[in-house]
Design an enzyme around this catalytic site. Structure first.
Site, PDB file in Angstrom:
ATOM      1  N   ASP A 259       2.756  -0.680  -2.436  1.00 38.38           N
ATOM      2  CA  ASP A 259       3.210   0.588  -3.009  1.00 38.38           C
ATOM      3  C   ASP A 259       4.277   0.253  -4.048  1.00 38.38           C
ATOM      4  OD1 ASP A 259       1.928   2.694  -1.003  1.00 38.38           O
ATOM      5  OD2 ASP A 259       2.628   0.981   0.141  1.00 38.38           O
TER       6      ASP A 259
ATOM      7  N   SER B 145      -3.605   1.632   6.151  1.00 39.85           N
ATOM      8  CA  SER B 145      -4.031   2.473   7.272  1.00 39.85           C
ATOM      9  C   SER B 145      -5.229   3.317   6.866  1.00 39.85           C
ATOM     10  CB  SER B 145      -2.890   3.391   7.715  1.00 39.85           C
ATOM     11  OG  SER B 145      -1.742   2.606   8.005  1.00 39.85           O
TER      12      SER B 145
ATOM     13  N   HIS C 228       2.023  -4.188   7.911  1.00 43.04           N
ATOM     14  CA  HIS C 228       3.228  -3.672   8.579  1.00 43.04           C
ATOM     15  C   HIS C 228       3.916  -4.774   9.379  1.00 43.04           C
ATOM     16  CE1 HIS C 228       0.799   0.215   8.405  1.00 43.04           C
ATOM     17  NE2 HIS C 228       1.920   0.554   7.800  1.00 43.04           N
TER      18      HIS C 228
HETATM   19  P1  AMP Z   1       2.846   3.103   5.336  1.00 44.48           P
HETATM   20  O1  AMP Z   1       2.796   3.090   6.836  1.00 44.48           O
HETATM   21  O2  AMP Z   1       1.508   3.048   4.697  1.00 44.48           O
HETATM   22  O3  AMP Z   1       3.760   4.163   4.795  1.00 44.48           O
HETATM   23  O4  AMP Z   1       3.522   1.714   4.912  1.00 44.48           O
HETATM   24  C1  AMP Z   1       4.758   1.319   5.445  1.00 44.48           C
HETATM   25  C2  AMP Z   1       5.274   0.141   4.657  1.00 44.48           C
HETATM   26  O5  AMP Z   1       4.325  -0.923   4.740  1.00 44.48           O
HETATM   27  C3  AMP Z   1       5.470   0.423   3.165  1.00 44.48           C
HETATM   28  O6  AMP Z   1       6.637  -0.255   2.711  1.00 44.48           O
HETATM   29  C4  AMP Z   1       4.220  -0.156   2.554  1.00 44.48           C
HETATM   30  O7  AMP Z   1       4.396  -0.558   1.206  1.00 44.48           O
HETATM   31  C5  AMP Z   1       3.996  -1.365   3.441  1.00 44.48           C
HETATM   32  N1  AMP Z   1       2.601  -1.807   3.393  1.00 44.48           N
HETATM   33  C6  AMP Z   1       1.489  -1.081   3.686  1.00 44.48           C
HETATM   34  N2  AMP Z   1       0.382  -1.824   3.490  1.00 44.48           N
HETATM   35  C7  AMP Z   1       0.803  -3.049   3.071  1.00 44.48           C
HETATM   36  C8  AMP Z   1       0.138  -4.254   2.685  1.00 44.48           C
HETATM   37  N3  AMP Z   1      -1.187  -4.362   2.710  1.00 44.48           N
HETATM   38  N4  AMP Z   1       0.903  -5.294   2.293  1.00 44.48           N
HETATM   39  C9  AMP Z   1       2.261  -5.198   2.254  1.00 44.48           C
HETATM   40  N5  AMP Z   1       2.929  -4.100   2.598  1.00 44.48           N
HETATM   41  C10 AMP Z   1       2.228  -3.034   2.985  1.00 44.48           C
END
Ligand code: AMP
Length: 281
Positions: free
Chosen positions: A150, A186, A37
């Site tokens: 994602d 997460s 993030h």
């Molecule tokens: P989330 O909080 O899981 O919905 O993720 C929020 C954003 O962070 C989304 O655009 C995810 O693709 C990105 N994201 C989550 N984990 C990673 C990671 N390990 N590497 C790069 N982007 C990530």
């Protein structure tokens, strides 16, 4: 850093910034921040004057048997981390302000959502596209950064942005990994010690696949079969899909080429993890 809760206050803030000639980048998240993030937020500060991070655990993108109620929520810690990397606004609306009583509209992307995670999580992408379209309207960003972890979500949101004429640029960010290769998520916090060890199987499978392709493998079906066998060595791993697809349209590939993406979704214990890599990139 400002914390804004009300959608109309968010829009007023963005209107003021836009009137002052300042560009805005949105990073949309569900919170419980990790380095992945933070990397997206730092990328946002490189490309725009102001970074807005939305923090919203979106009920519409969770299935009835999924982890909506147990999803980790640590608002104060997240706020401190976002402040530290120079975020201007953390936008954290309440569900009832995002989905006001009587809400009955949906945004839906067809083809791209029909395979991979769309198949195993019915309704998930409709929830994502609906909330992200709403966030685009509330935050009015010039840019929005999404993670390649994602990959399908990124492809679907690019499609939606073009199809619905959102006047903003979508930026993809490479996957951020732990030192041992596990893609940050997460949901990694759900893993016990043994599961955390077995969660490495996803990254190992990606490496094995890249090695096979480097060695000349071009048969997508054979590669998928070999990887399916690889996961059988891990007693806590249950494969949802191992798929070689065309990274542009996400259709199943038979021959591996420069556009081929290997996408994985594997349950480790009760925790569903995803990862991906371009096979020749
Ligand atoms: P989330 O909080 O899981 O919905 O993720 C929020 C954003 O962070 C989304 O655009 C995810 O693709 C990105 N994201 C989550 N984990 C990673 C990671 N390990 N590497 C790069 N982007 C990530």
């Amino acid at each position: 850093m400002e914390i804004i809760r009300q959608p109309n206050a968010m829009t007023s803030w963005s209107d003021e910034m836009r009137d002052a000639g300042r560009s805005i980048c949105l990073v949309s998240t569900m919170g419980f921040f990790h380095e992945g993030h933070l990397a997206l937020m730092r990328k946002g500060s490189e490309i725009a004057d102001e970074v807005v991070v939305s923090l919203f655990v979106n009920p519409m993108q969770f299935g009835p048997q999924e982890d909506l109620s147990s999803y980790p929520r640590v608002f104060e810690k997240d706020a401190a981390m976002a402040r530290e990397v120079g975020v201007a606004v953390m936008f954290a609306p309440a569900p009832e302000d995002v989905y006001a009583p009587g809400f009955q509209s949906r945004v839906e992307v067809d083809g791209l959502t029909e395979q991979l995670c769309g198949r195993s999580r019915p309704g998930h992408f409709r929830g994502v596209t609906t909330v992200v379209a709403k966030l685009f309207n509330m935050v009015k960003p010039h840019f929005a950064v999404f993670g390649e972890k994602d990959f399908q979500q990124l492809a679907v949101l690019r499609r939606m942005t073009v199809d619905l004429n959102f006047d903003l640029q979508i930026i993809g960010h490479p996957i951020v990994r732990e030192q041992d290769g596990l893609a940050m998520s997460s949901r990694n916090s759900y893993l016990d010690e043994e599961e955390r060890r077995q969660a490495l199987s996803l990254h190992q499978a990606l490496l094995l696949a890249r090695q096979r392709v480097e060695g000349g493998e071009r048969d997508a079906v054979r590669l998928q079969e070999e990887l399916g066998g690889f996961f059988k060595k891990f007693d806590r791993a249950e494969v949802d899909y191992v798929a070689v697809v065309d990274s542009e349209n996400l259709n199943a590939a038979t021959v591996i080429n420069e556009k081929s993406l290997l996408a994985l979704a594997v349950k480790i214990g009760k925790t569903r993890l995803i990862d991906n890599t371009l096979l020749m990139g």
